[in-house]
Design an enzyme around this catalytic site. Structure first.
Site, PDB file in Angstrom:
ATOM      1  N   GLU A  14       0.827  -1.211   0.000  1.00  0.00           N
ATOM      2  CA  GLU A  14       0.000   0.000   0.000  1.00  0.00           C
ATOM      3  C   GLU A  14       0.859   1.259   0.000  1.00  0.00           C
ATOM      4  OE1 GLU A  14      -3.069   0.531  -0.565  1.00  0.00           O
ATOM      5  OE2 GLU A  14      -3.718  -1.546  -0.603  1.00  0.00           O
ATOM      6  N   TYR A  58      -6.585   6.167   4.814  1.00  0.00           N
ATOM      7  CA  TYR A  58      -6.796   5.217   3.721  1.00  0.00           C
ATOM      8  C   TYR A  58      -5.954   3.940   3.931  1.00  0.00           C
ATOM      9  CZ  TYR A  58      -5.734   2.636  -0.365  1.00  0.00           C
ATOM     10  OH  TYR A  58      -5.519   1.576  -1.186  1.00  0.00           O
ATOM     11  N   ASP A  70      -9.467   5.520  -1.932  1.00  0.00           N
ATOM     12  CA  ASP A  70      -8.357   6.207  -2.598  1.00  0.00           C
ATOM     13  C   ASP A  70      -8.906   6.934  -3.829  1.00  0.00           C
ATOM     14  OD1 ASP A  70      -8.880   4.223  -4.438  1.00  0.00           O
ATOM     15  OD2 ASP A  70      -6.808   3.510  -4.601  1.00  0.00           O
TER      16      ASP A  70
END
Ligand code: SF4
Length: 361
Positions: free
Chosen positions: A45, A128, A146
């Site tokens: 991520e 996020y 996102d």
């Protein structure tokens, strides 16, 4: 239509069912998906915040093979850490990861916490990323929104609100949370992102013919996908001219130095570099000013590098000097033996020129 809708539970189940069914059929095979441990999801991520999936794959493989877990990340020395991140840019992200890893070792017994609320207390993990890790690795029912998800939601519901405003971002997240099925939270979050990445493409070119939401999509029905999502104009970048000096000698090594500990590209290695666009005479004078004796000077290609708020317009000179002379804070480095010296991608044009020059030596 403006404003944010509130789909009923039945509508939400219908929409999440469509995207999950599409995801089950169409998802890409990705290294962090086949083995979604919390650590691997976290690394992926953070890498994906700045780089496309295809480009991330080799960086991810190299990073997790050298640093397979939180303990290894917490313990690695900074130069190795930065060189493992070389090419990805935004080096503060990996520094923050190491800070977070040290906290996880000290306060959580080496295991990443399993809720978004706890994860977001760690350095460099925003809302996020926390939601992505908590939902994908631990199954927590939290929406992860996102840019891809914002685009899909804005088009699906025909929402004409600025996606960059923090207040609207919260409303989009709440809307996404209404669609999210608690029993498949991680899959749903990945499905929405994947749909944005593969089908509901940016810049007005979505592949609506392949989209599971086609029958339900406002933008598709109204032909407004090209105008959505709405983004208020971003601030323009400040343009700076810089000149890179590739200073070398018959040894084939190049003079590099560390950047200051604070500011842009803090603590990274770089070739000698000055503000402004230096002429050949000025560049040679700068080298002579360091005590070097210049024998030849050649121009190098121009390059542009974009940071979040700054644009660098780079020019460069290859300067062949008689011999290596000690320069305060400088190191003469062979391009073949530069492991551990992370040179940021802002200098990639000049790194390539140095490598090409070394090969000819
Ligand atoms: Fe995006 Fe088209 Fe799907 Fe609507 S139908 S969500 S615009 S790809």
């Amino acid at each position: 239509m403006s404003g944010f809708p509130a789909p009923s539970p039945a509508e939400a189940a219908h929409l999440s069912g469509l995207v999950l069914e599409w995801f089950d059929r169409s998802q890409r095979v990705l290294p962090w998906r086949s083995e979604p441990t919390p650590y691997r999801v976290w690394v992926s991520e953070i890498m994906l915040q700045q780089t496309r999936v295809e480009a991330v794959k080799p960086y991810f493989a190299r990073f997790v093979s050298r640093l397979p877990d939180v303990a290894a990340l917490a313990a690695v020395d900074e130069d190795t850490l930065l060189s493992l991140w070389e090419g990805l840019g935004y080096y503060n992200r990996v520094r923050n990861m190491q800070k977070a890893a040290k906290t996880v070792m000290a306060q959580y017994g080496g295991r990443l916490p399993d809720t978004a609320a706890e994860l977001s207390k760690l350095s460099g993990i925003g809302s996020y990323t926390a939601a992505a890790i908590a939902s994908i690795a631990f199954g927590e029912a939290v929406p992860a929104v996102d840019g891809n998800v914002l685009r899909v939601l804005a088009r699906l519901f025909g929402i004409e609100e600025d996606i960059l405003s923090p207040r609207n971002k919260k409303a989009f997240t709440a809307l996404d949370g209404r669609l999210l099925p608690p029993q498949r939270a991680g899959d749903f979050n990945q499905a929405m992102m994947e749909l944005g990445a593969l089908v509901c493409l940016p810049n007005g070119t979505p592949l609506c013919g392949e989209c599971p939401f086609r029958e339900d999509c406002r933008a598709y029905q109204e032909g407004s996908a090209a105008y959505l999502p709405v983004r208020a104009a971003k601030r323009k970048r400040r343009v700076e001219e810089r000149t890179v000096l590739l200073i070398t000698t018959p040894s084939g090594r190049f003079l590099v130095r560390r950047r200051p500990k604070k500011g842009l590209l803090a603590g990274m290695w770089e070739f000698i570099e000055y503000q402004g666009a230096l002429t050949a005479e000025e560049a040679a004078a700068a080298a002579e000013g360091m005590g070097l004796s210049v024998e030849e000077i050649e121009p190098l290609p121009h390059a542009t590098h974009l940071f979040t708020h700054i644009e660098w317009q780079l020019s460069g000179w290859l300067i062949l000097c008689k011999e290596e002379v000690p320069v305060s804070g400088g190191v003469y480095l062979s391009m073949k033996e530069r492991e551990g010296y992370a040179i940021p991608s802002a200098f990639r044009t000049y790194l390539a020129a140095a490598e090409e020059f070394s090969e000819k030596m």
